[in-house]
Write a protein that holds these residues in place. Structure first.
Motif, PDB file in Angstrom:
ATOM      1  N   UNK A  42       0.825  -1.201   0.000  1.00  0.00           N
ATOM      2  CA  UNK A  42       0.000   0.000   0.000  1.00  0.00           C
ATOM      3  C   UNK A  42       0.864   1.257   0.000  1.00  0.00           C
ATOM      4  N   UNK A  43       1.982   1.213   0.698  1.00  0.00           N
ATOM      5  CA  UNK A  43       2.896   2.354   0.713  1.00  0.00           C
ATOM      6  C   UNK A  43       3.511   2.574  -0.658  1.00  0.00           C
ATOM      7  N   UNK A  44       3.843   1.487  -1.341  1.00  0.00           N
ATOM      8  CA  UNK A  44       4.403   1.617  -2.681  1.00  0.00           C
ATOM      9  C   UNK A  44       3.381   2.211  -3.644  1.00  0.00           C
ATOM     10  N   UNK A  45       2.129   1.766  -3.532  1.00  0.00           N
ATOM     11  CA  UNK A  45       1.083   2.328  -4.387  1.00  0.00           C
ATOM     12  C   UNK A  45       0.828   3.794  -4.050  1.00  0.00           C
ATOM     13  N   UNK A  46       0.944   4.152  -2.804  1.00  0.00           N
ATOM     14  CA  UNK A  46       0.730   5.534  -2.387  1.00  0.00           C
ATOM     15  C   UNK A  46       1.933   6.430  -2.585  1.00  0.00           C
ATOM     16  N   UNK A  47       3.096   5.828  -2.836  1.00  0.00           N
ATOM     17  CA  UNK A  47       4.302   6.614  -3.085  1.00  0.00           C
ATOM     18  C   UNK A  47       5.003   7.110  -1.840  1.00  0.00           C
ATOM     19  N   UNK A  48       4.724   6.518  -0.684  1.00  0.00           N
ATOM     20  CA  UNK A  48       5.392   6.980   0.535  1.00  0.00           C
ATOM     21  C   UNK A  48       6.059   5.835   1.292  1.00  0.00           C
ATOM     22  N   UNK A  49       6.644   4.891   0.560  1.00  0.00           N
ATOM     23  CA  UNK A  49       7.312   3.756   1.209  1.00  0.00           C
ATOM     24  C   UNK A  49       8.518   4.222   2.022  1.00  0.00           C
ATOM     25  N   UNK A  50       9.249   5.181   1.531  1.00  0.00           N
ATOM     26  CA  UNK A  50      10.405   5.699   2.270  1.00  0.00           C
ATOM     27  C   UNK A  50      10.008   6.377   3.566  1.00  0.00           C
ATOM     28  N   UNK A  51       8.958   7.175   3.503  1.00  0.00           N
ATOM     29  CA  UNK A  51       8.475   7.860   4.705  1.00  0.00           C
ATOM     30  C   UNK A  51       7.936   6.853   5.719  1.00  0.00           C
ATOM     31  N   UNK A  52       7.225   5.835   5.238  1.00  0.00           N
ATOM     32  CA  UNK A  52       6.708   4.803   6.144  1.00  0.00           C
ATOM     33  C   UNK A  52       7.855   4.050   6.807  1.00  0.00           C
ATOM     34  N   UNK A  53       8.908   3.743   6.058  1.00  0.00           N
ATOM     35  CA  UNK A  53      10.061   3.066   6.636  1.00  0.00           C
ATOM     36  C   UNK A  53      10.772   3.920   7.668  1.00  0.00           C
ATOM     37  N   UNK A  54      10.848   5.209   7.403  1.00  0.00           N
ATOM     38  CA  UNK A  54      11.481   6.133   8.356  1.00  0.00           C
ATOM     39  C   UNK A  54      10.705   6.180   9.664  1.00  0.00           C
ATOM     40  N   UNK A  55       9.393   6.273   9.567  1.00  0.00           N
ATOM     41  CA  UNK A  55       8.562   6.419  10.766  1.00  0.00           C
ATOM     42  C   UNK A  55       8.431   5.108  11.523  1.00  0.00           C
ATOM     43  N   UNK A  56       8.222   3.998  10.806  1.00  0.00           N
ATOM     44  CA  UNK A  56       7.927   2.727  11.471  1.00  0.00           C
ATOM     45  C   UNK A  56       9.168   1.959  11.914  1.00  0.00           C
ATOM     46  N   UNK A  57      10.282   2.112  11.197  1.00  0.00           N
ATOM     47  CA  UNK A  57      11.457   1.292  11.503  1.00  0.00           C
ATOM     48  C   UNK A  57      12.653   2.138  11.938  1.00  0.00           C
ATOM     49  N   UNK A  58      13.032   3.111  11.143  1.00  0.00           N
ATOM     50  CA  UNK A  58      14.253   3.865  11.437  1.00  0.00           C
ATOM     51  C   UNK A  58      14.123   4.763  12.665  1.00  0.00           C
ATOM     52  N   UNK A  59      12.971   5.381  12.863  1.00  0.00           N
ATOM     53  CA  UNK A  59      12.772   6.228  14.048  1.00  0.00           C
ATOM     54  C   UNK A  59      12.945   5.458  15.347  1.00  0.00           C
ATOM     55  N   UNK A  60      12.185   4.354  15.534  1.00  0.00           N
ATOM     56  CA  UNK A  60      12.388   3.569  16.753  1.00  0.00           C
ATOM     57  C   UNK A  60      13.774   2.946  16.831  1.00  0.00           C
TER      58      UNK A  60
END
Length: 109
Positions: free
Chosen positions: A66-84
């Motif tokens: 869904x993130x890839x279709x929405x074009x925000x896979x990088x932002x989702x990865x930053x918030x969900x994985x890299x931030x924590x």
């Protein structure tokens, strides 16, 4: 069964979002944490943040199409994985702000 899983997943995502809301930027940290703060960080905060990182990675993998279709896979990865992950592994023990502690400056002698 599905209701319990949905409740667990909703709670987990809410905790992840609340934990990330107060994460600071990666700047040099100038804090002097106490022994109690370091102990609490090592025994409570780091395991919770590690679990948040693992759950965030799982949510990221599930939401990746869904993130890839929405074009925000990088932002989702930053918030969900890299931030924590940064809050877990790139923070001095007992410090409240994310970032590496700078070594004291020397004049080269």
């Amino acid at each position: 069964m599905f209701a319990n899983f949905a409740r667990f997943l909703t709670t987990t995502v809410a905790v992840c979002l609340l934990a990330l809301a107060s994460a600071g930027h990666a700047e040099p940290v100038d804090e002097q944490p106490s022994a109690l703060a370091m102990t609490a960080d090592a025994l409570v905060a780091r395991p919770v943040l590690f679990a948040t990182t693992v759950v965030g990675a799982a949510v990221y993998v599930v939401s990746l199409p869904f993130s890839l279709l929405g074009g925000n896979a990088g932002e989702a990865g930053e918030v969900l994985v890299l931030g924590p992950g940064k809050a877990t592994f790139v923070r001095c023990l007992g410090c409240e702000r994310t970032g590496r502690r700078e070594a004291p400056a020397t004049d080269g002698y």
